[in-house]
Every structure is written in structure tokens, then in C-alpha cells.
Design an enzyme around this catalytic site. Structure first.
Site, PDB file in Angstrom:
ATOM      1  N   GLY A 124      41.068  38.768  35.484  1.00  0.00           N
ATOM      2  CA  GLY A 124      40.467  40.012  34.989  1.00  0.00           C
ATOM      3  C   GLY A 124      39.649  40.603  36.134  1.00  0.00           C
ATOM      4  O   GLY A 124      38.900  39.889  36.813  1.00  0.00           O
ATOM      5  N   ALA A 125      39.810  41.916  36.341  1.00  0.00           N
ATOM      6  CA  ALA A 125      39.272  42.554  37.549  1.00  0.00           C
ATOM      7  C   ALA A 125      37.766  42.300  37.764  1.00  0.00           C
ATOM      8  O   ALA A 125      37.364  41.780  38.817  1.00  0.00           O
ATOM      9  CB  ALA A 125      39.589  44.044  37.523  1.00  0.00           C
TER      10      ALA A 125
ATOM     11  N   ARG B 249      43.650  37.573  45.479  1.00  0.00           N
ATOM     12  CA  ARG B 249      44.543  38.445  44.700  1.00  0.00           C
ATOM     13  C   ARG B 249      44.433  39.864  45.270  1.00  0.00           C
ATOM     14  O   ARG B 249      43.331  40.311  45.588  1.00  0.00           O
ATOM     15  CB  ARG B 249      44.174  38.429  43.207  1.00  0.00           C
ATOM     16  CG  ARG B 249      44.434  37.057  42.553  1.00  0.00           C
ATOM     17  CD  ARG B 249      44.334  37.116  41.048  1.00  0.00           C
ATOM     18  NE  ARG B 249      45.512  37.729  40.447  1.00  0.00           N
ATOM     19  CZ  ARG B 249      45.615  38.028  39.144  1.00  0.00           C
ATOM     20  NH1 ARG B 249      44.591  37.779  38.334  1.00  0.00           N
ATOM     21  NH2 ARG B 249      46.702  38.555  38.644  1.00  0.00           N
TER      22      ARG B 249
ATOM     23  N   GLN C 215      48.022  36.794  28.221  1.00  0.00           N
ATOM     24  CA  GLN C 215      46.575  37.028  28.087  1.00  0.00           C
ATOM     25  C   GLN C 215      46.232  37.670  26.740  1.00  0.00           C
ATOM     26  O   GLN C 215      45.135  37.462  26.225  1.00  0.00           O
ATOM     27  CB  GLN C 215      46.060  37.940  29.215  1.00  0.00           C
ATOM     28  CG  GLN C 215      46.122  37.339  30.599  1.00  0.00           C
ATOM     29  CD  GLN C 215      47.398  37.718  31.325  1.00  0.00           C
ATOM     30  OE1 GLN C 215      48.450  37.884  30.710  1.00  0.00           O
ATOM     31  NE2 GLN C 215      47.322  37.850  32.627  1.00  0.00           N
TER      32      GLN C 215
ATOM     33  N   ASP D 132      42.748  47.530  36.564  1.00  0.00           N
ATOM     34  CA  ASP D 132      42.459  46.754  37.781  1.00  0.00           C
ATOM     35  C   ASP D 132      42.085  47.668  38.935  1.00  0.00           C
ATOM     36  O   ASP D 132      41.444  47.257  39.893  1.00  0.00           O
ATOM     37  CB  ASP D 132      43.662  45.892  38.151  1.00  0.00           C
ATOM     38  CG  ASP D 132      43.805  44.776  37.139  1.00  0.00           C
ATOM     39  OD1 ASP D 132      44.382  45.026  36.068  1.00  0.00           O
ATOM     40  OD2 ASP D 132      43.267  43.682  37.388  1.00  0.00           O
TER      41      ASP D 132
ATOM     42  N   ASN E  38      47.158  48.648  35.971  1.00  0.00           N
ATOM     43  CA  ASN E  38      46.728  47.628  35.000  1.00  0.00           C
ATOM     44  C   ASN E  38      47.901  46.677  34.747  1.00  0.00           C
ATOM     45  O   ASN E  38      48.994  46.850  35.300  1.00  0.00           O
ATOM     46  CB  ASN E  38      46.255  48.307  33.709  1.00  0.00           C
ATOM     47  CG  ASN E  38      45.555  47.345  32.772  1.00  0.00           C
ATOM     48  OD1 ASN E  38      44.658  46.611  33.185  1.00  0.00           O
ATOM     49  ND2 ASN E  38      45.960  47.300  31.521  1.00  0.00           N
TER      50      ASN E  38
HETATM   51  O1  MRU Z   1      46.378  39.255  35.902  1.00  0.00           O
HETATM   52  P1  MRU Z   1      45.076  39.448  35.181  1.00  0.00           P
HETATM   53  O2  MRU Z   1      44.951  38.643  33.930  1.00  0.00           O
HETATM   54  O3  MRU Z   1      43.888  39.262  36.115  1.00  0.00           O
HETATM   55  O4  MRU Z   1      45.102  40.980  34.765  1.00  0.00           O
HETATM   56  C1  MRU Z   1      44.050  41.505  34.035  1.00  0.00           C
HETATM   57  C2  MRU Z   1      44.247  42.902  33.609  1.00  0.00           C
HETATM   58  O5  MRU Z   1      45.234  43.524  33.909  1.00  0.00           O
HETATM   59  C3  MRU Z   1      43.118  43.539  32.862  1.00  0.00           C
HETATM   60  O6  MRU Z   1      43.595  44.491  31.968  1.00  0.00           O
HETATM   61  C4  MRU Z   1      42.185  44.230  33.870  1.00  0.00           C
HETATM   62  O7  MRU Z   1      41.817  43.356  34.891  1.00  0.00           O
HETATM   63  C5  MRU Z   1      40.975  44.784  33.235  1.00  0.00           C
HETATM   64  S1  MRU Z   1      39.820  43.531  32.829  1.00  0.00           S
HETATM   65  C6  MRU Z   1      38.418  44.230  32.217  1.00  0.00           C
END
Ligand code: MRU
Length: 346
Positions: free
Chosen positions: A48-49, A90, A196, A237, A247
Site C-alpha cells: 500500500g502506497a 518497489r 488484497q 499509488d 492504482n
Molecule cells: O500492490 P499493493 O498492494 O501495494 O497495491 C496497493 C494499491 O494499489 C492501493 O490501492 C494503493 O496503494 C492505495 S493505498 C492507500
């Protein structure tokens, strides 16, 4: 209920909840080693970002705390190595680079000794954590304005407490609406291949008693065509100055379907997710291990071994499909170039 903080600074170590184990187990992992934090981000134990930005800042704090350097220049060198390592974990979520830039700026000051620099680094990391929780609550308050009593909101992936320092962005809006007494319902997409939505979003919402229904990703068109969704709210993201929303993979498909069915599509994200610099063609979309697609959660093989696979972790939703970007400073609407720049710089 007690607030959930998936990543925390414990004074001399970092602790996080291993999101790969949710919903089966609440496993907490602690470390004093920034390399272990980097690995946790790569493996998506922390994801998550905003959460990866906070975790990386804590990783830098560990590097400062446990460096053996005897002078300020040596300590700055060790911290720079940590910044560099953590920046390679990442590529897509801009919050990681935003947080590391903030940590890097601490090095630009003069320090009389290593202790003073260590303290400044730790203070900045803790500030990034604390600000994120506050910002998410503000996003919730701002976003609550567009939620009507009785709404059914579709969300994708997990933009909840588990993706941030706490409270969440898209789920922050949903939490704020629920806390203000609105009778809302949520539809969560499972979010192949890492799930997720099914694992994390459902877990968070069930824990709080917010009504949630799980669907597979390919059911979005059906539920929209049946009029079962009033709004889409996802996280981001990276949001570009043009209003492009980067995203979780599948977001673009949902936005196209929302547009087809007249359902407003919103992204909720902190200002730290807005990237005014990078043009859309320069955004790096992370390509993950093909086995995430060939197998279910690394186990059951669901295809022919070694079949070629595409596994982009994110996609790009163009601004024409976006009704608004909900930030802690207000909702940016078209023309995004103007409104987002104003919000970021204002
Ligand atoms: O690959 P991830 O699980 O890190 O991706 C997360 C997302 O795409 C979320 O929607 C994004 O980071 C927003 S989190 C507040």
C-alpha cells in the site's frame, strides 16, 4: 476499537503486521535491520502506497540508529546507502520516493555530532507516520461530503488502514461515512492475483461491522448493470498532474465500467501521492513474479507450468474517467491540471 497501525516505530525497532498472513493469522514481525524492512516491502508483507513510504522512513531511522559510524560524514554515508537500497524496493507508488526524499533532506543540515543527526532522522520518520494518520482522517472528512445515506460503494484492492499508517484513504472515506451514522454498504473486489480485496479489505471492514459483500473482479460489470453500485472509491499509488490515476491492476477496467453505467469514480489519496513532475509515459509499472498469476497465493497451480504470463501490478486510469480526487485539502475535479496543482501548492 483500538486503532490499527500496520507499521510502527517502537523506539529502537520497527514492527509491522505481515499482511501476507491476513486473514488467517495476525503475525507481527520486528526488526532492527533496515535490509529486513526492504525485504518486507519487496515481499509485500508491508504494502500500500503510504504504508511503504512510512516503512521506508522507519528503515532509514534503523540505518541511522545502528550505524557504527563515528563521525557525521560517515553516518550520512550509511544513511545514503539505506536511502538507495530502500528506493529499489518497489517502483510505482510515489509515496516511497516522497518519504525517502523527505528523509534525505534531513541530511542537508549541519550537525554537531552523530547523536544530533540520529535524533533528527528518527524525528522525521515518526513525523511522516503521525502526519499520515492525520491526513487520512482528513481525507475521510472531506470524502464523507460526497457519500449519501444508503450508498453502496465499490472499492478495489485495499486502501485501508493496512495500506497506510492507519485509518486508510478509500476506506478512510468509508470509515468516516460509517462513523457519521450513514448506512452505507461496501462491495469489495477480490483483486487478483494477490487478493488484497478478499483478504485485507474484507478483514478490515468485517472487524468494524461495516457491511461488505465480496465479488470476483470479473463481476463488476454485472453488479453495475444491475444498479447495485452508487459510487466507486479506490486509492492511488500515484496521481499525475493531468489527473491520471495509477492504482492496482483492474482499476482501469472498473473505471471504464463505471463510466458506461454512469457511476461516479473517485480516487482518495493524500497530497503525498500526487506527482506533479512525471509524465504519464515515464511512469514505471511494476511487473511482478509470473507465479503470482500461475498459482493461487504461491500454492495451487491453476494453469500449465511455465505458460507465459503478464503480471503488471498497476494500471493507469485516464482523467476523463475520474470524477474527482479526494485529498486531505479538498476534492480536485476537472480540469485536474489546475485543481491538483492548486491543492498541492496551496
Ligand atoms: O500492490 P499493493 O498492494 O501495494 O497495491 C496497493 C494499491 O494499489 C492501493 O490501492 C494503493 O496503494 C492505495 S493505498 C492507500
Amino acid at each position: 476499537m483500538t486503532e490499527l497501525h500496520p507499521v510502527e516505530w517502537l523506539g529502537d525497532k520497527v514492527r509491522w503486521i505481515n499482511t501476507l498472513k491476513i486473514p488467517w493469522e495476525e503475525e507481527y514481525i520486528e526488526t532492527k535491520d533496515y535490509e529486513r524492512v526492504a525485504i518486507a516491502i519487496e515481499r509485500m508483507e508491508i504494502r500500500g502506497a503510504p504504508a511503504i513510504g512510512v516503512a521506508a522512513a522507519f528503515g532509514v531511522a534503523l540505518a541511522a540508529l545502528y550505524s557504527g559510524a563515528r563521525d557525521v560524514e560517515g553516518l550520512k554515508g550509511d544513511i545514503r546507502r539505506a536511502l538507495e537500497r530502500l528506493s529499489r524496493t518497489r517502483p510505482t507508488a510515489v509515496n516511497l520516493f516522497w518519504a525517502l526524499n523527505r528523509m534525505g533532506r534531513v541530511l542537508e543540515e549541519d550537525y554537531s555530532d552523530t547523536e544530533e543527526l540520529r535524533r533528527a532522522i528518527i524525528k522525521e520518520a515518526v513525523r511522516i507516520f503521525e502526519e499520515d494518520v492525520k491526513v487520512n482522517k482528513a481525507i475521510g472528512r472531506v470524502g464523507n461530503e460526497i457519500i449519501e445515506d444508503g450508498d453502496t460503494i465499490l472499492t478495489h484492492c485495499n486502501a485501508g488502514a493496512l495500506a497506510t499508517a492507519g485509518y486508510g484513504t478509500a476506506l478512510g472515506v468509508i470509515r468516516a461515512a460509517w462513523e457519521s451514522g450513514k448506512k452505507i454498504k461496501v462491495i469489495a473486489t477480490e483483486t487478483r492475483p494477490v487478493l488484497q480485496g478478499a483478504r485485507l479489505t474484507v478483514w478490515e471492514l468485517v472487524k468494524e461491522g461495516i457491511p461488505v459483500t465480496l465479488i470476483t473482479d470479473n463481476m463488476v460489470g454485472y453488479v453495475m448493470s444491475k444498479g447495485l453500485v452508487n459510487k466507486v472509491i479506490v486509492g492511488a499509488d500515484r496521481v499525475l498532474r493531468t489527473g491520471h490515476v495509477i492504482n492496482k491492476i483492474g482499476t482501469y477496467t472498473i473505471a471504464v465500467l463505471a463510466n458506461r453505467h454512469g457511476v461516479p469514480f473517485y480516487s482518495a489519496a493524500p497530497i503525498s501521492t500526487v506527482d506533479l513532475e512525471t509524465p504519464v509515459e515515464k511512469v514505471v509499472i511494476e511487473e511482478r513474479n509470473p507465479d503470482e498469476v500461475r498459482r493461487v497465493l504461491g500454492k495451487l497451480l491453476i494453469t500449465v507450468p511455465d505458460v507465459p504470463v503478464l503480471n503488471p501490478a498497476f494500471d493507469i486510469t485516464p482523467p476523463e474517467l475520474v470524477e474527482g480526487i479526494i485529498t486531505e485539502k479538498g476534492i480536485a475535479r476537472k480540469p485536474f491540471e489546475e485543481t491538483l496543482t492548486k491543492l498541492v501548492k496551496g
